[in-house]
Write a protein that holds these residues in place. Structure first.
Motif, PDB file in Angstrom:
ATOM      1  N   ILE A 118      -2.439  -6.970   2.730  1.00 45.61           N
ATOM      2  CA  ILE A 118      -1.157  -7.327   2.128  1.00 45.61           C
ATOM      3  C   ILE A 118      -0.799  -6.345   1.015  1.00 45.61           C
ATOM      4  O   ILE A 118       0.344  -5.927   0.867  1.00 45.61           O
ATOM      5  CB  ILE A 118      -1.200  -8.767   1.593  1.00 45.61           C
ATOM      6  CG1 ILE A 118      -1.300  -9.752   2.772  1.00 45.61           C
ATOM      7  CG2 ILE A 118       0.033  -9.075   0.747  1.00 45.61           C
ATOM      8  CD1 ILE A 118      -1.493 -11.193   2.352  1.00 45.61           C
ATOM      9  N   LEU A 119      -1.782  -5.941   0.243  1.00 44.16           N
ATOM     10  CA  LEU A 119      -1.532  -4.990  -0.833  1.00 44.16           C
ATOM     11  C   LEU A 119      -1.305  -3.580  -0.304  1.00 44.16           C
ATOM     12  O   LEU A 119      -0.385  -2.886  -0.741  1.00 44.16           O
ATOM     13  CB  LEU A 119      -2.706  -4.978  -1.819  1.00 44.16           C
ATOM     14  CG  LEU A 119      -2.545  -5.863  -3.068  1.00 44.16           C
ATOM     15  CD1 LEU A 119      -2.545  -7.331  -2.681  1.00 44.16           C
ATOM     16  CD2 LEU A 119      -3.642  -5.588  -4.077  1.00 44.16           C
ATOM     17  N   GLY A 120      -2.139  -3.141   0.632  1.00 46.58           N
ATOM     18  CA  GLY A 120      -2.064  -1.772   1.102  1.00 46.58           C
ATOM     19  C   GLY A 120      -1.020  -1.532   2.163  1.00 46.58           C
ATOM     20  O   GLY A 120      -0.507  -0.419   2.299  1.00 46.58           O
ATOM     21  N   GLY A 156       1.223 -13.239  -4.930  1.00 47.93           N
ATOM     22  CA  GLY A 156       2.192 -12.717  -5.883  1.00 47.93           C
ATOM     23  C   GLY A 156       2.788 -11.397  -5.413  1.00 47.93           C
ATOM     24  O   GLY A 156       3.975 -11.122  -5.606  1.00 47.93           O
ATOM     25  N   PHE A 157       1.970 -10.586  -4.758  1.00 42.69           N
ATOM     26  CA  PHE A 157       2.435  -9.281  -4.289  1.00 42.69           C
ATOM     27  C   PHE A 157       3.445  -9.442  -3.158  1.00 42.69           C
ATOM     28  O   PHE A 157       4.387  -8.641  -3.039  1.00 42.69           O
ATOM     29  CB  PHE A 157       1.240  -8.459  -3.826  1.00 42.69           C
ATOM     30  CG  PHE A 157       1.451  -6.978  -3.899  1.00 42.69           C
ATOM     31  CD1 PHE A 157       1.870  -6.258  -2.801  1.00 42.69           C
ATOM     32  CD2 PHE A 157       1.246  -6.296  -5.084  1.00 42.69           C
ATOM     33  CE1 PHE A 157       2.075  -4.890  -2.870  1.00 42.69           C
ATOM     34  CE2 PHE A 157       1.440  -4.929  -5.170  1.00 42.69           C
ATOM     35  CZ  PHE A 157       1.863  -4.223  -4.056  1.00 42.69           C
ATOM     36  N   LEU A 158       3.268 -10.474  -2.331  1.00 41.32           N
ATOM     37  CA  LEU A 158       4.209 -10.719  -1.240  1.00 41.32           C
ATOM     38  C   LEU A 158       5.621 -10.978  -1.760  1.00 41.32           C
ATOM     39  O   LEU A 158       6.612 -10.640  -1.097  1.00 41.32           O
ATOM     40  CB  LEU A 158       3.740 -11.918  -0.406  1.00 41.32           C
ATOM     41  CG  LEU A 158       2.631 -11.667   0.614  1.00 41.32           C
ATOM     42  CD1 LEU A 158       2.172 -12.977   1.217  1.00 41.32           C
ATOM     43  CD2 LEU A 158       3.104 -10.716   1.700  1.00 41.32           C
ATOM     44  N   PRO A 190       6.740  -7.198   0.075  1.00 43.18           N
ATOM     45  CA  PRO A 190       6.085  -7.785   1.254  1.00 43.18           C
ATOM     46  C   PRO A 190       5.461  -6.773   2.193  1.00 43.18           C
ATOM     47  O   PRO A 190       4.499  -7.089   2.893  1.00 43.18           O
ATOM     48  CB  PRO A 190       7.231  -8.540   1.949  1.00 43.18           C
ATOM     49  CG  PRO A 190       8.308  -8.651   0.953  1.00 43.18           C
ATOM     50  CD  PRO A 190       8.155  -7.538  -0.018  1.00 43.18           C
ATOM     51  N   GLN A 191       6.012  -5.556   2.255  1.00 40.76           N
ATOM     52  CA  GLN A 191       5.494  -4.560   3.187  1.00 40.76           C
ATOM     53  C   GLN A 191       4.256  -3.851   2.673  1.00 40.76           C
ATOM     54  O   GLN A 191       3.664  -3.040   3.386  1.00 40.76           O
ATOM     55  CB  GLN A 191       6.568  -3.518   3.535  1.00 40.76           C
ATOM     56  CG  GLN A 191       6.924  -2.575   2.389  1.00 40.76           C
ATOM     57  CD  GLN A 191       8.044  -3.112   1.521  1.00 40.76           C
ATOM     58  OE1 GLN A 191       8.262  -4.325   1.452  1.00 40.76           O
ATOM     59  NE2 GLN A 191       8.768  -2.230   0.864  1.00 40.76           N
ATOM     60  N   GLY A 192       3.826  -4.122   1.424  1.00 39.35           N
ATOM     61  CA  GLY A 192       2.641  -3.481   0.869  1.00 39.35           C
ATOM     62  C   GLY A 192       2.962  -2.156   0.201  1.00 39.35           C
ATOM     63  O   GLY A 192       4.068  -1.616   0.319  1.00 39.35           O
ATOM     64  N   LEU A 193       1.990  -1.619  -0.495  1.00 43.64           N
ATOM     65  CA  LEU A 193       2.195  -0.379  -1.235  1.00 43.64           C
ATOM     66  C   LEU A 193       2.552   0.788  -0.326  1.00 43.64           C
ATOM     67  O   LEU A 193       3.394   1.627  -0.654  1.00 43.64           O
ATOM     68  CB  LEU A 193       0.928  -0.036  -2.030  1.00 43.64           C
ATOM     69  CG  LEU A 193       0.612  -0.919  -3.236  1.00 43.64           C
ATOM     70  CD1 LEU A 193      -0.766  -0.586  -3.788  1.00 43.64           C
ATOM     71  CD2 LEU A 193       1.669  -0.751  -4.317  1.00 43.64           C
ATOM     72  N   PHE A 194       1.888   0.864   0.827  1.00 42.06           N
ATOM     73  CA  PHE A 194       2.085   1.998   1.726  1.00 42.06           C
ATOM     74  C   PHE A 194       2.723   1.583   3.047  1.00 42.06           C
ATOM     75  O   PHE A 194       2.855   2.416   3.943  1.00 42.06           O
ATOM     76  CB  PHE A 194       0.744   2.689   2.007  1.00 42.06           C
ATOM     77  CG  PHE A 194       0.106   3.278   0.782  1.00 42.06           C
ATOM     78  CD1 PHE A 194       0.387   4.572   0.390  1.00 42.06           C
ATOM     79  CD2 PHE A 194      -0.771   2.527   0.018  1.00 42.06           C
ATOM     80  CE1 PHE A 194      -0.200   5.112  -0.746  1.00 42.06           C
ATOM     81  CE2 PHE A 194      -1.370   3.057  -1.122  1.00 42.06           C
ATOM     82  CZ  PHE A 194      -1.070   4.356  -1.497  1.00 42.06           C
ATOM     83  N   GLY A 195       3.106   0.322   3.162  1.00 44.91           N
ATOM     84  CA  GLY A 195       3.728  -0.134   4.394  1.00 44.91           C
ATOM     85  C   GLY A 195       5.154   0.343   4.497  1.00 44.91           C
ATOM     86  O   GLY A 195       5.801   0.706   3.508  1.00 44.91           O
ATOM     87  N   GLU A 196       5.660   0.344   5.706  1.00 44.50           N
ATOM     88  CA  GLU A 196       7.025   0.788   5.950  1.00 44.50           C
ATOM     89  C   GLU A 196       7.990  -0.385   5.835  1.00 44.50           C
ATOM     90  O   GLU A 196       7.759  -1.449   6.402  1.00 44.50           O
ATOM     91  CB  GLU A 196       7.148   1.414   7.353  1.00 44.50           C
ATOM     92  CG  GLU A 196       6.291   2.658   7.521  1.00 44.50           C
ATOM     93  CD  GLU A 196       6.373   3.221   8.916  1.00 44.50           C
ATOM     94  OE1 GLU A 196       7.111   2.605   9.736  1.00 44.50           O
ATOM     95  OE2 GLU A 196       5.739   4.228   9.197  1.00 44.50           O
ATOM     96  N   LYS A 197       9.041  -0.195   5.078  1.00 44.95           N
ATOM     97  CA  LYS A 197      10.038  -1.233   4.916  1.00 44.95           C
ATOM     98  C   LYS A 197      10.868  -1.371   6.183  1.00 44.95           C
ATOM     99  O   LYS A 197      11.417  -0.383   6.689  1.00 44.95           O
ATOM    100  CB  LYS A 197      10.961  -0.915   3.730  1.00 44.95           C
ATOM    101  CG  LYS A 197      11.858  -2.077   3.324  1.00 44.95           C
ATOM    102  CD  LYS A 197      12.615  -1.779   2.041  1.00 44.95           C
ATOM    103  CE  LYS A 197      13.441  -2.990   1.613  1.00 44.95           C
ATOM    104  NZ  LYS A 197      14.148  -2.738   0.329  1.00 44.95           N
TER     105      LYS A 197
END
Length: 294
Positions: free
Chosen positions: A229-231, A276-278, A282-289
């Motif tokens: 979730i974070l990454g 809390g990060f969600l 929600p897409q994470g630090l390195f996830g694609e929006k």
């Protein structure tokens, strides 16, 4: 200050262990677009076979080769018996299928090798290392785990740039479109599950060497969920960064916040942090929006 850095380093090293499991989740998600609930069971499954072969008297390196063969065969069986029948189905159906695979692997592995805790020694040093004139103590095992995670990350990052790596993303985006341009869906799924199985083997060896090969590894592997979730569910580097954040955060919280809330914060801190990060990203630090146009 020295104690703070000792706790911080210990947390980062624990996060590396979480990242080893999270990498397998990322690989499956990138190839199918679904969260693979069976990854934790695959870690235990690989660990049980590896230590089981060793206990039968098979040399260490031969046991490793045998276990790799088992995980590749497992990948082929999952594709043939499960995934092939679920092509173009909704993501939730694939997710439910991985839950079934998880329970099967958990039970089948223990049926063959038993459920007792098995000690695994692959020769990794466990002696403590003192830094800065003895002010900071770290475990040499943790350093080797960090080295293994770094090498695995490098290999997977390079793999993503290959033709097969690009095909994985195409399959995740749209099964039918990938097939229409000549990408063999069944072959891609076998490859990605085999690679995820090899990642699970690495995680199983490292976790088994540290805690012993035991069924509790399956539950412990779910700590990779807040890491993802974070990454970000689609980022290999994100799995490493997320693991470091979770590992360091829970250790520091246990030491500096735990005494004020009665302790035990290490068991739930990662999930609260992920929740809390969600709400923020929600897409994470390195996830694609994901942007949907209508």
């Amino acid at each position: 200050m020295a104690f703070f850095f000792e706790v911080l380093i210990g947390g980062l090293m624990a996060g590396v262990m979480y990242s080893l499991v999270a990498l397998g989740f990322v690989l499956i998600f990138k190839a199918s677009g679904v969260f693979n609930f069976a990854q934790g069971a695959m870690v235990l499954f690989a660990g049980l076979f590896f230590v089981g072969f060793i206990e039968l008297g098979v040399p260490l390196w031969i046991s490793l080769i045998f276990t790799i063969a088992v995980m590749v065969l497992l990948a082929g069986a999952i594709e043939r018996l499960v995934l092939r029948h679920l092509v173009n189905q909704e993501g939730i159906i694939l997710f439910m299928a991985t839950i079934g695979v998880s329970f099967f692997l958990d039970g089948f592995g223990q049926m063959i090798w038993g459920s007792n805790v098995r000690q695994l020694d692959v020769g990794i040093p466990t002696d403590p290392i003192l830094l800065f004139d003895g002010d900071i103590l770290i475990q040499s095992f943790d350093l080797y785990a960090a080295l293994v995670a770094g090498l695995l990350l490098a290999v997977l990052v390079v793999f993503q740039k290959t033709r097969i790596g690009r095909a994985l993303r195409a399959v995740a985006d749209d099964h039918q479109a990938a097939q229409s341009v000549g990408i063999p869906l069944n072959v891609i799924w076998v490859i990605v599950w085999a690679i995820a199985g090899l990642v699970a083997l690495v995680a199983g060896v490292m976790w088994g060497s540290k805690l012993g090969v035991q069924p509790a590894i399956v539950t412990l592997a779910l700590k990779a969920l807040p890491v993802l979730i974070l990454g970000g569910f689609t980022s290999v580097p994100g799995a490493i960064i997320g693991g470091l954040i979770i590992g360091a955060g829970e250790k520091l919280a246990e030491i500096y916040i735990g005494p004020f809330v009665g302790g035990g914060i290490e068991n739930w801190f990662a999930y609260v942090l992920a929740l809390g990060f969600l709400l923020i990203r929600p897409q994470g630090l390195f996830g694609e929006k994901i942007i949907e146009r209508v």
